[in-house]
Design an enzyme around this catalytic site. Structure first.
Site, short mmCIF file in Angstrom:
data_model
loop_
_atom_site.label_atom_id
_atom_site.label_comp_id
_atom_site.label_asym_id
_atom_site.label_seq_id
_atom_site.Cartn_x
_atom_site.Cartn_y
_atom_site.Cartn_z
CB VAL A 74 -0.74 0.20 0.77
CG1 VAL A 74 -1.82 -1.11 1.19
CG2 VAL A 74 -0.08 0.21 2.46
CB ALA A 75 4.27 1.52 0.07
NE ARG A 76 4.18 7.20 -5.12
CZ ARG A 76 3.03 7.50 -4.58
NH1 ARG A 76 1.58 7.12 -4.68
NH2 ARG A 76 2.76 9.13 -4.88
CG ASP B 121 -3.88 0.23 -3.29
OD1 ASP B 121 -5.38 0.30 -3.86
OD2 ASP B 121 -3.75 1.38 -2.53
CD GLU C 217 -0.45 3.51 -9.31
OE1 GLU C 217 -1.44 4.35 -8.73
OE2 GLU C 217 0.04 3.08 -8.27
CG HIS D 207 -2.78 4.43 -5.90
ND1 HIS D 207 -1.58 4.40 -6.62
CD2 HIS D 207 -3.37 4.58 -4.83
CE1 HIS D 207 -1.13 5.37 -5.76
NE2 HIS D 207 -2.28 5.49 -4.38
#
Length: 335
Positions: A246-248, A272, A277, A296
């Site tokens: 859930v970071a990058r 996520d 993206e 995301h």
């Protein structure tokens, strides 16, 4: 700047997705609560409108600024980033300058942590499998039990949590409440465990991964963390362990992850965020049954702009009073 106005806030946010744009009440409430502050929110329809408004602003709200915009912003003293990650700001001219940068980690921390815990629970309880069987109208109790790894309890399992900032600290607290054993990995372990049962530095990362049932990424993108989860570290995962990010997206070598999942070197992943993206349709991650994808959305909540307003106003009062800002980023470190 109009006569009698000593400060100006400019909101530079343009996107087709309305979630990224402040609701109309945001600027209106600022003007009412701070009559001494001019609040500008350019529409973005004219190419030079942002630059004109930024030229005499001392405070900016946004998610990025370009070098050419920065050169014209001679009065700018403080930027509030509406994201927790600030890598879009960290080009050399900005890092070298004296403009303060604050992020929205306090806004997103609890919300993103909830999403991370939801992903952990979904993986542990085989929810993605249940959804696939539901699409086929199949009562799959025995089939799900026979999958590997089998459904498991979170109580007593081990989480290696990489990053103990505003998001990671919330994840640690929630995971501990579920009776999980949390090993926190952070740049400065001397700062404390932030709700984890153990805290170690990056020099102990490999050993922590080897012990973990869940490896959760909540660290910022820095030179150290880019492709932190690479082929070698994926080989350290237990075969029944899961990766949650859930970071990058840049923290994971996605090519290596796909290869490791195909070889069943780990049980699966919940992602996520991604290196590109939106995630391209050609990405093999879409078709891997062990992968849970959310687009995301970890930060999405109906209350997000109320939370932004509360944090920004707290800092705006501090700024106007000459007091230290909160959620201040060390631009040389990126967090």
């Amino acid at each position: 700047m109009s006569e009698g106005v000593r400060h100006k806030v400019v909101i530079l946010l343009h996107d087709e997705f309305d979630m990224w744009q402040p609701p109309l009440w945001f600027a209106a409430r600022l003007r009412t609560e701070f009559p001494q502050v001019e609040v500008a929110q350019p529409s973005g329809k004219r190419r030079d409108e942002d630059e004109q408004e930024l030229a005499n602003a001392d405070v900016m709200i946004g998610w990025s600024v370009r070098p050419d915009q920065l050169r014209g912003a001679i009065r700018l003293r403080w930027i509030y980033s509406i994201t927790a990650a600030v890598d879009r700001f960290l080009f050399p001219e900005f890092v070298a300058g004296d403009i303060a940068l604050c992020n929205a980690g306090r806004v997103h921390g609890p919300v993103v942590a909830e999403h991370a815990i939801a992903m952990v629970m979904a993986l542990a309880k085989r929810v993605p499998s249940a959804v696939r069987y539901q699409d086929r109208r199949k009562w799959a109790m025995e089939a799900i039990w026979n999958e590997r790894p089998r459904p498991r309890e979170l109580r007593g399992s081990t989480m290696a949590l990489i990053g103990l900032g505003s998001i990671g600290a919330e994840i640690a607290s929630m995971s501990s409440a579920l009776k999980m054993h949390v090993i926190g990995i952070r740049e400065h372990p001397e700062r404390g465990p932030e709700g984890a049962q153990e805290v170690v530095g990056y020099d102990s990362l490999d050993a922590a991964i080897a012990r973990a049932d869940f490896v959760v990424l909540a660290a910022p993108e820095t030179a150290r963390t880019r492709k932190l989860i690479n082929e070698r570290r994926l080989n350290s995962f237990k075969p029944d362990a899961y990766l949650v990010n859930v970071a990058r997206g840049a923290l994971v070598d996605e090519v290596a992850l796909v290869a490791a999942l195909r070889k069943k070197q780990l049980a699966g992943a919940a992602l996520d965020v991604f290196s590109e993206e939106p995630l391209p349709r050609r990405s093999p991650l879409w078709k891997l049954p062990q992968v849970l994808i959310t687009p995301h959305t970890a930060f999405l909540t109906a209350k997000v702009w109320e939370r932004h307003y509360a944090l920004f106003v707290d800092n705006l009062r501090r700024y106007l009073a000459g007091q230290p800002l909160i959620e201040l980023i060390d631009k040389t470190k990126g967090y």
